[in-house]
Design a protein around this motif. Structure first.
Motif, short mmCIF file in Angstrom:
data_model
loop_
_atom_site.label_atom_id
_atom_site.label_comp_id
_atom_site.label_asym_id
_atom_site.label_seq_id
_atom_site.Cartn_x
_atom_site.Cartn_y
_atom_site.Cartn_z
N GLU B 50 0.98 -1.10 0.02
CA GLU B 50 -0.08 -0.05 0.09
C GLU B 50 0.78 1.11 0.09
N ALA B 51 0.58 2.24 -0.75
CA ALA B 51 1.24 3.47 -0.90
C ALA B 51 0.53 4.61 -0.58
N TYR B 52 1.16 5.76 0.17
CA TYR B 52 0.45 7.07 0.04
C TYR B 52 0.93 7.68 -1.19
N THR B 54 0.80 10.01 -3.56
CA THR B 54 1.16 11.31 -3.84
C THR B 54 2.50 11.67 -3.19
N MET B 55 2.50 11.47 -1.80
CA MET B 55 3.67 11.72 -1.07
C MET B 55 4.82 10.65 -1.49
N VAL B 119 10.42 6.29 1.71
CA VAL B 119 9.15 6.40 0.87
C VAL B 119 8.07 5.74 1.46
N PRO B 120 6.84 6.46 1.87
CA PRO B 120 5.90 5.97 2.48
C PRO B 120 5.02 4.80 1.63
N ILE B 121 5.48 3.67 1.93
CA ILE B 121 4.94 2.42 1.25
C ILE B 121 5.21 1.35 2.22
#
Lengths: 89, 139
Positions: B50-52, B54-55, B119-121
Protein backbone atom coordinates in the motif's frame (compact mmCIF):
# COMPACT_ATOMS: atom_id res chain seq x y z
CA UNK A 1 -8.48 21.18 -1.33
CA UNK A 2 -10.39 17.96 -1.38
CA UNK A 3 -12.06 18.64 2.00
CA UNK A 4 -14.16 21.61 0.85
CA UNK A 5 -17.27 19.74 2.01
CA UNK A 6 -15.97 19.73 5.58
CA UNK A 7 -14.70 23.28 5.80
CA UNK A 8 -17.64 24.58 7.80
CA UNK A 9 -17.18 21.86 10.41
CA UNK A 10 -13.40 22.33 10.61
CA UNK A 11 -12.91 18.75 11.63
CA UNK A 12 -9.40 17.51 11.36
CA UNK A 13 -9.15 14.73 8.79
CA UNK A 14 -6.21 12.38 9.08
CA UNK A 15 -5.19 9.84 6.45
CA UNK A 16 -4.21 6.41 7.75
CA UNK A 17 -1.97 3.79 6.19
CA UNK A 18 -0.67 0.33 7.03
CA UNK A 19 -0.95 -0.64 10.66
CA UNK A 20 -2.40 2.80 11.55
CA UNK A 21 -5.45 1.88 9.50
CA UNK A 22 -5.85 -1.36 11.46
CA UNK A 23 -5.46 0.42 14.83
CA UNK A 24 -8.23 2.92 14.05
CA UNK A 25 -10.32 0.53 11.97
CA UNK A 26 -10.79 2.98 9.12
CA UNK A 27 -8.93 4.55 6.18
CA UNK A 28 -9.10 7.98 7.74
CA UNK A 29 -9.83 9.61 11.04
CA UNK A 30 -12.17 12.56 11.21
CA UNK A 31 -12.74 13.93 14.63
CA UNK A 32 -13.91 17.35 15.79
CA UNK A 33 -12.53 16.63 19.26
CA UNK A 34 -8.90 16.87 18.11
CA UNK A 35 -7.44 20.01 19.67
CA UNK A 36 -3.84 19.57 18.54
CA UNK A 37 -2.17 22.67 17.14
CA UNK A 38 1.19 21.01 16.56
CA UNK A 39 2.45 17.66 15.35
CA UNK A 40 3.70 16.76 18.86
CA UNK A 41 0.26 17.48 20.36
CA UNK A 42 -1.41 15.41 17.67
CA UNK A 43 0.84 12.44 18.47
CA UNK A 44 -0.11 12.74 22.16
CA UNK A 45 -3.83 12.91 21.36
CA UNK A 46 -3.59 9.93 19.03
CA UNK A 47 -1.90 7.83 21.71
CA UNK A 48 -4.53 8.89 24.28
CA UNK A 49 -7.40 7.91 22.00
CA UNK A 50 -5.73 4.83 20.51
CA UNK A 51 -3.16 3.45 22.97
CA UNK A 52 -1.91 0.93 20.39
CA UNK A 53 -0.10 3.80 18.65
CA UNK A 54 2.32 3.80 21.59
CA UNK A 55 3.39 0.27 20.58
CA UNK A 56 4.65 1.35 17.16
CA UNK A 57 8.42 1.84 17.13
CA UNK A 58 8.17 5.22 15.42
CA UNK A 59 5.23 7.38 14.51
CA UNK A 60 5.79 10.05 11.89
CA UNK A 61 3.28 12.62 10.73
CA UNK A 62 3.15 14.05 7.23
CA UNK A 63 1.68 17.50 6.68
CA UNK A 64 0.75 18.33 3.09
CA UNK A 65 2.73 15.31 1.82
CA UNK A 66 5.99 16.21 3.62
CA UNK A 67 7.48 14.67 6.76
CA UNK A 68 6.75 17.14 9.58
CA UNK A 69 8.78 18.06 12.67
CA UNK A 70 7.16 17.86 16.13
CA UNK A 71 7.05 21.67 16.33
CA UNK A 72 5.19 22.11 13.05
CA UNK A 73 1.79 23.84 13.32
CA UNK A 74 -1.24 22.00 11.98
CA UNK A 75 -4.84 22.89 11.23
CA UNK A 76 -7.88 21.31 9.61
CA UNK A 77 -6.81 22.92 6.33
CA UNK A 78 -3.70 20.75 6.10
CA UNK A 79 -3.61 17.27 4.62
CA UNK A 80 -2.43 15.25 7.59
CA UNK A 81 -1.31 11.64 7.42
CA UNK A 82 0.00 9.17 9.95
CA UNK A 83 3.14 7.47 8.70
CA UNK A 84 3.90 4.27 10.61
CA UNK A 85 7.36 2.77 9.99
CA UNK A 86 7.63 2.34 6.23
CA UNK A 87 8.32 -1.11 4.77
CA UNK A 88 8.49 -0.71 1.01
CA UNK A 89 10.95 -2.51 -1.22
CA UNK B 1 19.26 13.32 -17.25
CA UNK B 2 16.06 11.51 -18.17
CA UNK B 3 14.24 9.86 -15.29
CA UNK B 4 11.16 7.74 -14.77
CA UNK B 5 9.44 7.51 -11.39
CA UNK B 6 6.32 5.43 -10.96
CA UNK B 7 4.02 3.61 -8.58
CA UNK B 8 2.33 0.98 -10.66
CA UNK B 9 0.33 -2.25 -10.48
CA UNK B 10 2.90 -4.38 -12.36
CA UNK B 11 6.61 -3.92 -12.95
CA UNK B 12 7.91 -5.26 -16.25
CA UNK B 13 11.67 -5.89 -15.95
CA UNK B 14 11.90 -7.10 -19.56
CA UNK B 15 11.87 -3.53 -20.92
CA UNK B 16 14.47 -2.15 -18.53
CA UNK B 17 17.48 -2.32 -20.88
CA UNK B 18 15.69 -0.14 -23.40
CA UNK B 19 14.64 2.30 -20.68
CA UNK B 20 18.16 2.78 -19.33
CA UNK B 21 20.19 2.46 -22.50
CA UNK B 22 21.85 5.71 -23.63
CA UNK B 23 24.55 6.52 -26.21
CA UNK B 24 26.80 7.94 -23.48
CA UNK B 25 26.27 5.08 -21.02
CA UNK B 26 28.88 2.35 -20.89
CA UNK B 27 27.29 0.91 -17.76
CA UNK B 28 23.76 0.02 -16.75
CA UNK B 29 22.91 -1.16 -13.26
CA UNK B 30 19.54 -2.45 -12.04
CA UNK B 31 18.26 -3.69 -8.70
CA UNK B 32 14.98 -5.60 -8.57
CA UNK B 33 13.33 -6.53 -5.29
CA UNK B 34 11.04 -9.57 -5.50
CA UNK B 35 8.68 -11.50 -3.20
CA UNK B 36 10.55 -14.17 -1.23
CA UNK B 37 8.80 -17.31 -0.01
CA UNK B 38 10.24 -17.41 3.53
CA UNK B 39 10.44 -14.69 6.19
CA UNK B 40 11.85 -15.48 9.64
CA UNK B 41 11.37 -19.20 9.04
CA UNK B 42 7.71 -18.76 8.12
CA UNK B 43 6.26 -19.63 4.75
CA UNK B 44 4.94 -16.55 2.95
CA UNK B 45 2.25 -16.90 0.29
CA UNK B 46 2.02 -13.29 -0.88
CA UNK B 47 2.72 -9.67 -0.01
CA UNK B 48 0.39 -6.72 -0.23
CA UNK B 49 1.76 -3.23 -0.82
CA UNK B 50 0.00 0.00 0.00
CA UNK B 51 1.34 3.48 -0.81
CA UNK B 52 0.54 7.05 0.17
CA UNK B 53 0.95 7.59 -3.51
CA UNK B 54 1.18 11.37 -3.87
CA UNK B 55 3.70 11.66 -1.06
CA UNK B 56 5.59 8.53 -2.14
CA UNK B 57 6.13 9.99 -5.62
CA UNK B 58 7.37 13.26 -4.09
CA UNK B 59 9.85 11.38 -1.87
CA UNK B 60 11.03 9.29 -4.83
CA UNK B 61 11.58 12.51 -6.84
CA UNK B 62 13.72 13.89 -4.00
CA UNK B 63 15.82 10.70 -3.87
CA UNK B 64 16.28 10.78 -7.65
CA UNK B 65 17.31 14.45 -7.50
CA UNK B 66 19.89 13.72 -4.80
CA UNK B 67 21.29 10.78 -6.78
CA UNK B 68 21.57 12.81 -9.97
CA UNK B 69 23.54 15.49 -8.12
CA UNK B 70 25.82 12.98 -6.45
CA UNK B 71 26.62 10.79 -9.48
CA UNK B 72 27.00 11.38 -13.17
CA UNK B 73 23.93 9.58 -14.55
CA UNK B 74 22.33 9.56 -17.98
CA UNK B 75 19.18 7.64 -17.09
CA UNK B 76 17.44 6.84 -13.83
CA UNK B 77 14.41 4.74 -13.03
CA UNK B 78 12.49 4.06 -9.80
CA UNK B 79 9.36 1.92 -9.79
CA UNK B 80 7.38 0.45 -6.93
CA UNK B 81 4.44 -1.90 -7.26
CA UNK B 82 1.24 -1.76 -5.22
CA UNK B 83 -1.42 -4.38 -4.58
CA UNK B 84 -1.02 -8.10 -3.99
CA UNK B 85 2.20 -9.69 -5.22
CA UNK B 86 2.91 -13.42 -5.38
CA UNK B 87 6.22 -15.24 -4.82
CA UNK B 88 8.90 -14.24 -7.38
CA UNK B 89 6.96 -11.21 -8.62
CA UNK B 90 8.97 -7.98 -8.81
CA UNK B 91 7.87 -5.34 -6.30
CA UNK B 92 10.52 -2.67 -6.65
CA UNK B 93 12.95 -1.72 -9.39
CA UNK B 94 15.65 0.92 -9.37
CA UNK B 95 18.18 1.45 -12.12
CA UNK B 96 20.64 3.92 -13.53
CA UNK B 97 23.00 4.22 -16.46
CA UNK B 98 26.23 6.15 -16.62
CA UNK B 99 29.42 6.51 -18.65
CA UNK B 100 31.35 4.27 -16.23
CA UNK B 101 30.09 1.52 -13.95
CA UNK B 102 30.97 3.08 -10.61
CA UNK B 103 28.36 5.85 -10.84
CA UNK B 104 25.45 3.56 -11.69
CA UNK B 105 26.47 0.90 -9.11
CA UNK B 106 26.68 3.45 -6.30
CA UNK B 107 23.54 5.29 -7.40
CA UNK B 108 21.50 2.07 -7.42
CA UNK B 109 22.57 1.17 -3.90
CA UNK B 110 21.61 4.66 -2.73
CA UNK B 111 18.28 4.59 -4.58
CA UNK B 112 17.06 1.32 -3.06
CA UNK B 113 18.44 1.96 0.45
CA UNK B 114 16.91 5.44 0.65
CA UNK B 115 13.62 4.30 -0.88
CA UNK B 116 13.28 1.64 1.82
CA UNK B 117 14.04 4.18 4.53
CA UNK B 118 11.93 7.16 3.43
CA UNK B 119 9.20 6.38 0.91
CA UNK B 120 5.73 5.94 2.48
CA UNK B 121 4.93 2.43 1.28
CA UNK B 122 3.89 -0.43 3.54
CA UNK B 123 3.88 -4.17 3.07
CA UNK B 124 1.64 -6.77 4.60
CA UNK B 125 2.81 -10.36 4.73
CA UNK B 126 0.34 -13.17 4.10
CA UNK B 127 1.67 -16.22 5.88
CA UNK B 128 0.60 -19.77 5.22
CA UNK B 129 -2.16 -20.47 7.74
CA UNK B 130 -3.91 -17.19 6.90
CA UNK B 131 -2.11 -14.93 9.37
CA UNK B 132 -1.67 -11.38 7.98
CA UNK B 133 0.90 -9.00 9.41
CA UNK B 134 1.86 -5.43 8.51
CA UNK B 135 5.64 -5.32 8.45
CA UNK B 136 6.11 -2.78 11.24
CA UNK B 137 8.89 -3.08 13.75
CA UNK B 138 7.77 -3.05 17.37
CA UNK B 139 10.10 -2.05 20.24
Amino acid sequence: MQFSFYIYLKKMKILLFGIAKDIVGNQFLEDASFKAKTVAELKQELIQKYPDFAKISSLAIAVDEEYASDEQQISADNEIAIIPPVSGG
Amino acid sequence: MKKKIEIIAHIDPSVIYKELSHPGSGGICVFIGAVRDITQNQKVNALFFEAYETMALKEMEKIAATASKQWNLNRLIMQHAVGEKKIEEPVVLVGASSAHRNDCFEACRFLIDTLKEKVPIWKKEFFEGKEQVWVTPHP
